[in-house]
Design an enzyme around this catalytic site. Structure first.
Site, PDB file in Angstrom:
ATOM      1  N   GLY A 203      80.750  63.224  -9.260  1.00 52.36           N
ATOM      2  CA  GLY A 203      79.403  63.624  -9.647  1.00 52.36           C
ATOM      3  C   GLY A 203      79.001  63.218 -11.052  1.00 52.36           C
ATOM      4  O   GLY A 203      78.012  63.723 -11.590  1.00 52.36           O
TER       5      GLY A 203
ATOM      6  N   GLU B 164      90.645  61.440  -5.513  1.00 56.32           N
ATOM      7  CA  GLU B 164      89.381  61.713  -6.189  1.00 56.32           C
ATOM      8  C   GLU B 164      89.651  62.189  -7.617  1.00 56.32           C
ATOM      9  O   GLU B 164      89.950  63.381  -7.826  1.00 56.32           O
ATOM     10  CB  GLU B 164      88.595  62.809  -5.458  1.00 56.32           C
ATOM     11  CG  GLU B 164      88.232  62.466  -4.030  1.00 56.32           C
ATOM     12  CD  GLU B 164      87.033  63.281  -3.542  1.00 56.32           C
ATOM     13  OE1 GLU B 164      86.035  62.663  -3.154  1.00 56.32           O
ATOM     14  OE2 GLU B 164      87.093  64.524  -3.586  1.00 56.32           O
TER      15      GLU B 164
ATOM     16  N   HIS C 227      90.059  69.970  -1.719  1.00 56.72           N
ATOM     17  CA  HIS C 227      89.120  69.305  -2.629  1.00 56.72           C
ATOM     18  C   HIS C 227      89.242  69.944  -4.019  1.00 56.72           C
ATOM     19  O   HIS C 227      89.480  71.146  -4.121  1.00 56.72           O
ATOM     20  CB  HIS C 227      87.694  69.449  -2.093  1.00 56.72           C
ATOM     21  CG  HIS C 227      86.722  68.568  -2.819  1.00 56.72           C
ATOM     22  ND1 HIS C 227      86.234  68.891  -4.059  1.00 56.72           N
ATOM     23  CD2 HIS C 227      86.177  67.368  -2.490  1.00 56.72           C
ATOM     24  CE1 HIS C 227      85.420  67.917  -4.460  1.00 56.72           C
ATOM     25  NE2 HIS C 227      85.367  66.985  -3.531  1.00 56.72           N
TER      26      HIS C 227
ATOM     27  N   ASN D  45      80.864  63.901   2.228  1.00 58.17           N
ATOM     28  CA  ASN D  45      81.067  65.329   1.968  1.00 58.17           C
ATOM     29  C   ASN D  45      79.757  65.879   1.408  1.00 58.17           C
ATOM     30  O   ASN D  45      79.405  65.601   0.271  1.00 58.17           O
ATOM     31  CB  ASN D  45      82.215  65.484   0.951  1.00 58.17           C
ATOM     32  CG  ASN D  45      82.418  66.921   0.508  1.00 58.17           C
ATOM     33  OD1 ASN D  45      81.822  67.848   1.059  1.00 58.17           O
ATOM     34  ND2 ASN D  45      83.256  67.107  -0.503  1.00 58.17           N
TER      35      ASN D  45
ATOM     36  N   GLU E 231      87.120  70.844  -6.041  1.00 57.03           N
ATOM     37  CA  GLU E 231      86.191  71.965  -6.256  1.00 57.03           C
ATOM     38  C   GLU E 231      86.748  73.253  -5.653  1.00 57.03           C
ATOM     39  O   GLU E 231      86.533  74.340  -6.186  1.00 57.03           O
ATOM     40  CB  GLU E 231      84.807  71.605  -5.685  1.00 57.03           C
ATOM     41  CG  GLU E 231      84.114  70.574  -6.577  1.00 57.03           C
ATOM     42  CD  GLU E 231      83.146  69.657  -5.860  1.00 57.03           C
ATOM     43  OE1 GLU E 231      82.762  69.929  -4.713  1.00 57.03           O
ATOM     44  OE2 GLU E 231      82.779  68.636  -6.478  1.00 57.03           O
TER      45      GLU E 231
ATOM     46  N   LYS F 105      79.139  68.874   0.686  1.00 59.52           N
ATOM     47  CA  LYS F 105      79.374  70.044  -0.181  1.00 59.52           C
ATOM     48  C   LYS F 105      78.389  71.161   0.208  1.00 59.52           C
ATOM     49  O   LYS F 105      78.090  71.310   1.383  1.00 59.52           O
ATOM     50  CB  LYS F 105      79.279  69.641  -1.655  1.00 59.52           C
ATOM     51  CG  LYS F 105      80.158  68.413  -1.957  1.00 59.52           C
ATOM     52  CD  LYS F 105      80.316  68.093  -3.404  1.00 59.52           C
ATOM     53  CE  LYS F 105      81.242  66.908  -3.571  1.00 59.52           C
ATOM     54  NZ  LYS F 105      81.514  66.578  -4.965  1.00 59.52           N
TER      55      LYS F 105
ATOM     56  N   SER G 112      81.912  59.283  -7.361  1.00 63.22           N
ATOM     57  CA  SER G 112      80.794  58.406  -7.763  1.00 63.22           C
ATOM     58  C   SER G 112      80.751  57.073  -7.011  1.00 63.22           C
ATOM     59  O   SER G 112      80.361  56.046  -7.577  1.00 63.22           O
ATOM     60  CB  SER G 112      80.814  58.176  -9.277  1.00 63.22           C
ATOM     61  OG  SER G 112      80.598  59.400  -9.962  1.00 63.22           O
TER      62      SER G 112
HETATM   63  P1  13P Z   1      80.382  62.224  -5.661  1.00 57.84           P
HETATM   64  O1  13P Z   1      80.365  61.035  -4.721  1.00 57.84           O
HETATM   65  O2  13P Z   1      79.073  62.963  -5.700  1.00 57.84           O
HETATM   66  O3  13P Z   1      80.897  61.830  -7.016  1.00 57.84           O
HETATM   67  O4  13P Z   1      81.431  63.285  -5.064  1.00 57.84           O
HETATM   68  C1  13P Z   1      82.691  62.838  -4.682  1.00 57.84           C
HETATM   69  C2  13P Z   1      83.366  63.929  -3.943  1.00 57.84           C
HETATM   70  O5  13P Z   1      83.752  64.940  -4.513  1.00 57.84           O
HETATM   71  C3  13P Z   1      83.532  63.772  -2.482  1.00 57.84           C
HETATM   72  O6  13P Z   1      84.393  64.712  -1.958  1.00 57.84           O
END
Ligand code: 13P
Length: 246
Positions: free
Chosen positions: A168, A162, A92, A8, A94, A10, A207
């Site tokens: 992150g 997740e 997601h 992803n 976010e 983002k 992560s």
């Molecule tokens: P990270 O791998 O940067 O922690 O992000 C995970 C994520 O949100 C994937 O959708």
């Protein structure tokens, strides 16, 4: 079951980033797992054209519930499919946080994705406060019940667990904690969808990086990963693909 390594991107990446994609498909011409990148919408068509014929699928990061219409700034599932997407990430954390997306909305988006022939990657996960309060299984259970439509099959749906606090941050749950949630999700899916549940892919995200991928993939009921930051570099994502293919 074919495992899935999904990246992803983002809100990251530019046409220049396609050089990383070139490297990735060159290093991994025939991985044993399925390999997917979900770039920002502006890059989907370009990436799909760039990797035509290669063992890399392309996906979107969101879609609207409607097929078309007066929805300025939105993109329909059919438009993602037209651009070359095979998957779409939905719900997601976010988007749930930034855009107030609810389980009911995510569920409607998943149905729109299916109508366009896309496989939906439905995301769920607890916040740090919810984990500290001991409510993780209740939270993900409710998200699963509310976000996954009744017509889910192993072909049209992937579930991504997740934990919000692991995204992150470089922090991950313990392997036992991942096993507990994934086992719980598998059982909940089995209760609702019967034998089909055994074939549904459950991804872990938060992560994931080359140094922890192998141990996470060894956890029961982990069928792949949804990778953020480490999916931007071919070397890192490639190492994760290799760990899942081992
Ligand atoms: P990270 O791998 O940067 O922690 O992000 C995970 C994520 O949100 C994937 O959708």
């Amino acid at each position: 079951m074919r495992k899935l390594a999904a990246g992803n991107w983002k809100m990251n990446g530019s046409p220049m980033s396609l050089t990383e994609v070139t490297l990735l498909v060159k290093e991994h011409p025939a991985p044993r797992c399925e390999m997917l990148l979900c770039p920002p919408a502006t890059l989907i068509a370009q990436m799909a054209w760039h990797v035509r014929g290669a063992a890399l699928k392309v996906g979107g990061q969101d879609c609207h519930t409607a097929a078309s219409g007066a929805h300025t700034g939105d993109i329909s599932a059919q438009m993602l499919a037209d651009a070359g997407a095979a998957y779409v990430i939905l719900g997601h954390s976010e988007r749930r946080a930034d855009h107030g997306e609810t389980d009911a909305l995510v569920r409607a988006k998943a149905e729109a994705a299916w109508d366009a022939g896309l496989t939906a990657i439905l995301c769920l996960g607890e916040t740090g406060a919810q984990r500290d309060a001991g409510t993780t299984l209740r939270v993900v259970g409710e998200q699963l019940a509310g976000s996954v439509p009744d017509g889910a099959t192993a072909a049209n749906t992937v579930i991504a667990y997740e934990p919000v606090w692991a995204i992150g941050t470089g922090r991950t749950p313990t392997l036992d904690e991942i096993a507990e949630v994934h086992g719980f999700l598998r059982a909940a899916l089995a209760k609702r969808f019967g034998a089909e549940a055994a074939e549904m892919r459950l991804l872990y995200g938060g992560s994931v990086k080359p140094s922890n991928a192998a141990e996470i993939f060894a956890v029961p009921d982990v069928d792949g990963a949804l990778v953020g930051g480490a999916s931007l570099k071919a070397a890192d994502f490639g190492a994760i693909v290799a760990a899942l293919s081992a």
